[in-house]
Write a protein that holds these residues in place. Structure first.
Motif, PDB file in Angstrom:
ATOM      1  N   PRO A  99       0.801  -1.232   0.000  1.00 35.02           N
ATOM      2  CA  PRO A  99       0.000   0.000   0.000  1.00 35.02           C
ATOM      3  C   PRO A  99       0.828   1.273   0.000  1.00 35.02           C
ATOM      4  O   PRO A  99       0.275   2.357  -0.234  1.00 35.02           O
ATOM      5  N   LEU A 103       0.558   6.007  -1.220  1.00 34.26           N
ATOM      6  CA  LEU A 103       0.722   7.165  -0.341  1.00 34.26           C
ATOM      7  C   LEU A 103       0.878   8.493  -1.088  1.00 34.26           C
ATOM      8  O   LEU A 103       0.289   9.495  -0.662  1.00 34.26           O
ATOM      9  N   LEU A 119      -1.095   7.465   9.772  1.00 34.40           N
ATOM     10  CA  LEU A 119      -0.553   6.132   9.531  1.00 34.40           C
ATOM     11  C   LEU A 119       0.172   5.585  10.755  1.00 34.40           C
ATOM     12  O   LEU A 119       0.071   4.397  11.073  1.00 34.40           O
ATOM     13  N   THR A 122      -2.531   4.499  13.469  1.00 31.14           N
ATOM     14  CA  THR A 122      -3.264   3.283  13.111  1.00 31.14           C
ATOM     15  C   THR A 122      -2.342   2.073  12.999  1.00 31.14           C
ATOM     16  O   THR A 122      -2.750   0.954  13.311  1.00 31.14           O
ATOM     17  N   THR A 123      -1.106   2.295  12.584  1.00 32.38           N
ATOM     18  CA  THR A 123      -0.156   1.182  12.526  1.00 32.38           C
ATOM     19  C   THR A 123       0.108   0.628  13.916  1.00 32.38           C
ATOM     20  O   THR A 123       0.177  -0.590  14.113  1.00 32.38           O
ATOM     21  N   LEU A 184      -8.623   7.315   5.383  1.00 32.50           N
ATOM     22  CA  LEU A 184      -7.254   6.805   5.274  1.00 32.50           C
ATOM     23  C   LEU A 184      -6.949   5.819   6.395  1.00 32.50           C
ATOM     24  O   LEU A 184      -6.422   4.726   6.148  1.00 32.50           O
ATOM     25  N   CYS A 185      -7.288   6.195   7.629  1.00 30.85           N
ATOM     26  CA  CYS A 185      -6.981   5.335   8.769  1.00 30.85           C
ATOM     27  C   CYS A 185      -7.770   4.030   8.716  1.00 30.85           C
ATOM     28  O   CYS A 185      -7.245   2.965   9.059  1.00 30.85           O
ATOM     29  N   GLN A 188      -6.118   1.835   6.052  1.00 28.60           N
ATOM     30  CA  GLN A 188      -4.842   1.322   6.538  1.00 28.60           C
ATOM     31  C   GLN A 188      -5.051   0.185   7.534  1.00 28.60           C
ATOM     32  O   GLN A 188      -4.403  -0.863   7.462  1.00 28.60           O
ATOM     33  N   GLN A 192      -4.071  -3.777   7.054  1.00 30.73           N
ATOM     34  CA  GLN A 192      -3.071  -4.334   7.955  1.00 30.73           C
ATOM     35  C   GLN A 192      -3.550  -5.641   8.593  1.00 30.73           C
ATOM     36  O   GLN A 192      -2.819  -6.634   8.631  1.00 30.73           O
TER      37      GLN A 192
END
Length: 469
Positions: A99, A103, A119, A122-123, A184-185, A188, A192
């Motif tokens: 992904p 970006l 990012l 959330t990561t 976006l979050c 992501q 993941q």
């Protein structure tokens, strides 16, 4: 004695779990029966809870189950059953990083100032949820409960997506961020955890094929640079991530019987996992904090430092492969040596070899972002130090994989807490206005301490030959 149909409310695993390791040393069913009676289990309990006529019938079933658990894996033709899958496992880092091609296009919709913070947050959350859900699911699959494992993975995916939505929503409201930050979050987080599910079920090919259109679209946007191409790229990315989630959900639904009584209730299985779940959750949280706090403070104003650790992400699959290769090699070594001290010497050499290979591979991968920074004129001493720190962290993660496979999660928590005591706690003692290089060097020292502690623990554990059989 003849056993009747077992009750779905209790399984043999539920019986064995509280009895400790002593039951695994039993040499006949009568020993197991004596242990059961010493714990107050009588014929009535055997009939009502486990569906057996009496204690002796239950003990015979438990003894057979223990022998099956202790039996070595069936060897493949020509040798031991191998866990290492070089091509598939070494690609895991690249698959997780696919992904990243989206970006540049996503930054045009979200804004550069919001992209990296979203990012990073959330990561971190996805790291904790994904690793814990995978740990529990893997254990349930190994115990013969694939349907329950699927439920755990689906629950982790839902919790992660909802958590990302709430977290990004709070940031958007409090800090006046854009609505696109929430999207976006969520995307992501969904990728993941869903990609982790695909890899757990060994569907690396699925993930690569599904996400390839997004990578191609992302590269096309970088080459063309048109805003409409960027919007199309984001749409393609959303579709690919949605397909990844659909594939993951399909796998969790396909594995295992559909009958509700085929497996014990999930709440009972979860109770048995509590003793290992809490340390795993703590370790995942400490690991996420240690790594992300070191990078997160530089995502806005020092991107040279933030991207210097990209080699570790790309190389995570290599660490996983080398950990499985170490297990295969140590199991093979047991067949080749005669004395425990010979195995200890051989396994220590294999450990050193694994660490050196991981460090060398991560160093080569870390050269890629450093070369990019050099070409663009952004290479600094701090970025080089950050890349070196991530190489050391990678070596530590390789050893951590080995210790985790030996259920030494509490030891990992202690080691990670010690590293956190150096960084970021040690940062509080740096002089005000200290340069970024000083902070990065402190992180490097913490990573080195982490690696040394884990090597000491692992080297000491190599004396116990039984856990490698």
């Amino acid at each position: 004695m003849t056993a009747v149909e077992p009750s779905p409310q209790r399984s043999i695993d539920d019986l064995i779990e509280p009895m400790g390791t002593g039951v695994f040393r039993a040499v006949e069913p009568l020993q197991v029966a004596a242990m059961l009676e010493s714990q107050g289990l009588n014929d009535k309990i055997a009939r009502e809870r486990y569906g057996h006529d009496d204690v002796f019938s239950l003990a015979e079933a438990a003894y057979s189950h223990i022998k099956a658990m202790n039996a070595p894996p069936r060897p493949q033709a020509g040798g031991l059953l191998k866990r290492a899958r070089p091509a598939a496992q070494m690609l895991h880092g690249l698959l997780y990083g696919m992904p990243a091609a989206l970006l540049p296009a996503a930054s045009g919709l979200v804004g550069t100032q919001w992209l990296m913070p979203g990012l990073v947050l959330t990561t971190g959350l996805g790291w904790v949820l994904g690793s814990v859900a995978a740990r529990v699911a893997y254990s349930l699959i190994g115990r013969g409960y694939p349907r329950s494992a699927g439920r755990v993975l689906r629950s982790g995916l839902v919790v992660g997506v909802v958590g990302a939505m709430l977290l990004a929503g709070v940031i958007a409201v409090v800090r006046n961020g854009p609505v696109t930050l929430v999207a976006l979050c969520v995307m992501q987080m969904a990728f993941q955890i869903a990609s982790g599910i695909l890899l757990l079920y060994r569907r690396e090919g699925w993930l690569g094929v599904i996400m390839m259109p997004a990578v191609v679209a992302g590269v096309a946007y970088i080459v063309i640079g048109d805003s409409w191409v960027g919007l199309l790229t984001v749409c393609v990315g959303v579709a690919c991530i949605a397909a990844t989630v659909a594939g993951a959900l399909r796998l969790t639904l396909l594995h295992g019987p559909d009958a509700p009584a085929a497996e014990p209730p999930l709440r009972e299985l979860a109770r048995l996992e509590t003793s290992t779940l809490l340390p795993s959750l703590l370790y995942a949280g400490l690991t996420a904090i240690f790594l992300l706090q070191a990078e997160g403070r530089y995502v806005l104003d020092r991107t040279d430092i933030a991207v210097a650790g990209a080699g570790l992400v790309l190389g995570m699959g290599i660490l996983e492969y080398r950990a499985h290769a170490f297990e295969d090699q140590t199991r093979a070594a047991i067949r080749e040596v005669r004395y425990p001290q010979d195995f200890t010497r051989r396994s220590r050499w294999l450990l050193a070899k694994g660490v050196l290979i991981c460090v060398a591979a991560l160093s080569a991968l870390s050269a890629l972002p450093l070369t990019f920074l050099y070409v663009t004129g952004d290479l600094t001493d701090a970025s080089v130090a950050m890349a070196a720190a991530h190489v050391i962290v990678g070596g530590a993660y390789f050893v951590a994989f080995l210790l985790a496979n030996q259920a030494k999660v509490v030891h990992l928590c202690v080691a990670q807490a010690a590293a956190l005591a150096v960084h970021p706690v040690g940062r509080l003692f740096l002089p005000e206005g200290h340069p970024a290089l000083a902070d990065v060097l402190l992180f490097t020292a913490a990573a080195t301490l982490f690696l040394l502690i884990l090597l000491t623990l692992m080297s000491h554990g190599l004396r116990d030959v039984r856990q490698y059989r």
